[in-house]
Write a protein that holds these residues in place. Structure first.
Motif, short mmCIF file in Angstrom:
data_model
loop_
_atom_site.label_atom_id
_atom_site.label_comp_id
_atom_site.label_asym_id
_atom_site.label_seq_id
_atom_site.Cartn_x
_atom_site.Cartn_y
_atom_site.Cartn_z
N THR A 1 0.84 -1.21 0.00
CA THR A 1 0.00 0.00 0.00
C THR A 1 0.87 1.26 0.00
OG1 THR A 1 -1.72 -1.18 1.21
CG2 THR A 1 -1.84 1.23 1.21
N ALA B 1 -0.65 4.81 -1.25
CA ALA B 1 -0.31 5.72 -0.14
C ALA B 1 1.11 6.26 -0.25
CB ALA B 1 -0.49 4.98 1.19
N ARG B 2 1.68 6.21 -1.46
CA ARG B 2 3.07 6.64 -1.62
C ARG B 2 3.27 8.10 -1.19
NH1 ARG B 2 7.33 5.00 -4.94
NH2 ARG B 2 6.01 3.39 -5.86
N GLU B 3 2.31 8.95 -1.51
CA GLU B 3 2.45 10.37 -1.23
C GLU B 3 1.61 10.81 -0.04
OE1 GLU B 3 4.70 11.95 -2.79
OE2 GLU B 3 5.07 10.36 -4.26
N ASP B 4 0.95 9.88 0.64
CA ASP B 4 0.07 10.22 1.77
C ASP B 4 0.87 10.09 3.07
OD1 ASP B 4 -1.87 10.46 3.70
OD2 ASP B 4 -3.37 9.29 2.60
N ALA B 5 1.35 11.21 3.58
CA ALA B 5 2.20 11.18 4.78
C ALA B 5 1.44 10.69 6.01
CB ALA B 5 2.76 12.58 5.04
N GLU B 6 0.16 11.10 6.13
CA GLU B 6 -0.63 10.69 7.30
C GLU B 6 -0.84 9.18 7.30
OE1 GLU B 6 -5.02 11.51 9.31
OE2 GLU B 6 -4.32 12.73 7.61
N ALA B 7 -1.21 8.61 6.13
CA ALA B 7 -1.42 7.16 6.04
C ALA B 7 -0.11 6.41 6.26
CB ALA B 7 -2.01 6.81 4.68
N ARG B 8 0.98 6.97 5.73
CA ARG B 8 2.28 6.32 5.90
C ARG B 8 2.67 6.23 7.36
NH1 ARG B 8 4.83 9.24 2.58
NH2 ARG B 8 5.78 10.72 4.05
N ARG C 1 0.64 6.20 9.95
CA ARG C 1 -0.27 5.25 10.61
C ARG C 1 0.13 3.81 10.27
NH1 ARG C 1 -5.29 3.28 8.96
NH2 ARG C 1 -5.28 4.75 7.23
#
Length: 422
Positions: free
Chosen positions: A217, A222-229, A231
């Motif tokens: 993922t 989620a490569r550019e999603d800092a919040e998801a990364r 978590r």
């Protein structure tokens, strides 16, 4: 010179009847005046000589028996001392399964037994007794595998063989040696490898799958999603920690199984040990909102055991009581020395006022990976191996774990030890 004299006397003794007959005939011939007088005197001398030979021969035979005994006793001592030097249990048997000698290893394994007792009074295994009987009938060595269940499971390669070529030893050609070669360690090693592979592959599959899923993922959507990364990294850290705990518990369990048959010999005072564990778990208890109450006497309460392993036992039980009895708000630990409980030895009780455990689950609590509630166990970072480790440690210590639990009222885990060794 003495040996030559003995041979002459022995030969004369063997021919005594011929000498007596010859002497009588010579005497009769002399009396009939057909033989000179000196012949008669010679005949009488021969009669007296023949009559005296049995006395001399009895002395010679007594000397011969003493010589044989002197030659035999050192040989028996050599054979028995050689048997005594063996690390494996060994028993020397006479025909019919009569015990002639046990070495110290056999006495330690099976208990002392008097010479002349039958093997069946020591061993109750029909397979071993049948093998001994067959070897005595055929004269051919044989071996079988034997398992001892009490006090812990042990494997032996049992072999019985005739003791041939012991010339000069009384009954040497009719003696048999029964030996027991302990194969427990190699068997446990094999079982440890297979169990570790099976358990590790089963239990590690879920966290590994989670890790792979989150990695995919993070490499994709989620490569550019800092919040998801952030978590996902937190969850991945939890899963990696869970795998570490699993591997540590599996290795600990394997080590315990390897030395399960070796009882500890150190004396351990449980009072400072329990207090030390309580102090180390206070931060966890405060985080969970639980208080730990210790009830122990002022004098030492000593048991025979391994200190590090006993720390592992009571740390596991008290930590479980804090986690799973959390709603009760109180964990009570009681140390009761000999004479203050129903048994003869020391007893330690760890109880809580939590939700309790349904009756049908209690007998299976010490099974590997058995969980009353899978989700609750994993949420509290349990591996499912804690009570299995407790069981193996207590088995090695010849102690018992007794569990009483009532739904809605809480649980009580009691550890009962025997009296310490002096």
């Amino acid at each position: 010179m003495q040996e030559l004299t003995h041979r002459v006397v022995q030969r004369l003794y063997d021919a005594r009847y011929i000498l007596v007959v010859a002497a009588v005939l010579s005497l009769l011939a002399s009396l009939s005046r057909e033989v000179p007088l000196w012949h008669a005197l010679l005949g009488l001398a021969l009669v007296f000589a023949a009559a005296g030979l049995p006395v001399q021969s009895r002395v010679a035979r007594r000397q011969e028996r003493m010589l044989r005994k002197e030659r035999r006793e050192p040989l028996e001592a050599i054979v028995f001392n050689t048997c005594e030097a063996m690390d494996d249990p060994a028993i020397i048997l006479a025909p019919g399964g009569v015990i002639k000698f046990l070495n110290s290893a056999a006495v330690k394994q099976f208990g002392a037994m008097k010479e002349g007792a039958h093997l069946s009074s020591m061993l109750r295994s029909p397979a071993i007794l049948d093998m001994v009987r067959t070897v005595m009938e055929t004269g051919h060595a044989d071996s079988i595998e034997h398992i001892e269940k009490v006090p812990s499971e042990r494997w032996f390669l049992v072999r019985v063989a005739p003791m041939t070529g012991i010339a000069g030893m009384k009954g040497g050609s009719e003696l048999y040696m029964l030996t027991f070669r302990d194969q427990s360690e190699s068997r446990r090693m094999d079982r440890m490898r297979s169990d570790f592979i099976a358990n590790a592959s089963h239990e590690l599959r879920t966290p590994l799958a989670s890790l792979f899923g989150f990695i995919e993922t993070m490499r994709g959507p989620a490569r550019e999603d800092a919040e998801a990364r952030d978590r996902f990294l937190g969850i991945m850290h939890e899963q990696a920690s869970r795998m570490t705990r699993l591997v540590d518990d599996l290795l600990s369990l394997s080590r315990l199984e390897l030395k399960a048959h070796v009882m500890p010999t150190d004396n351990v005072d449980l009072v400072p040990l329990i207090n030390h564990i309580s102090d180390s778990l206070k931060p966890l208890a405060e985080e969970l909102g639980v208080g730990i109450q210790i009830s122990a006497p002022d004098q030492p309460v000593v048991v025979t055991g391994d200190r590090d392993e006993l720390v592992q036992v009571f740390e596991n039980l008290i930590e479980n009581a804090c986690k799973y009895g959390q709603s009760g708000g109180q964990v009570r630990v009681s140390v009761m020395p000999s004479g203050e409980n129903d048994g003869d030895g020391v007893e330690v009780s760890v109880s809580d006022n939590g939700p309790g455990i349904p009756r049908e689950h209690v007998p299976r609590l010490t099974e590997r990976f058995y969980r009353v509630n899978v989700e609750a166990s994993r949420s509290k970072k349990g591996t499912g191996l804690g009570l299995a480790i407790v069981k193996h440690i207590l088995t090695r210590h010849r102690a018992r774990l007794i569990v009483h639990s009532t739904v809605g009222k809480g649980s009580d885990f009691r550890v009962k030890f025997g009296a310490p060794q002096r």
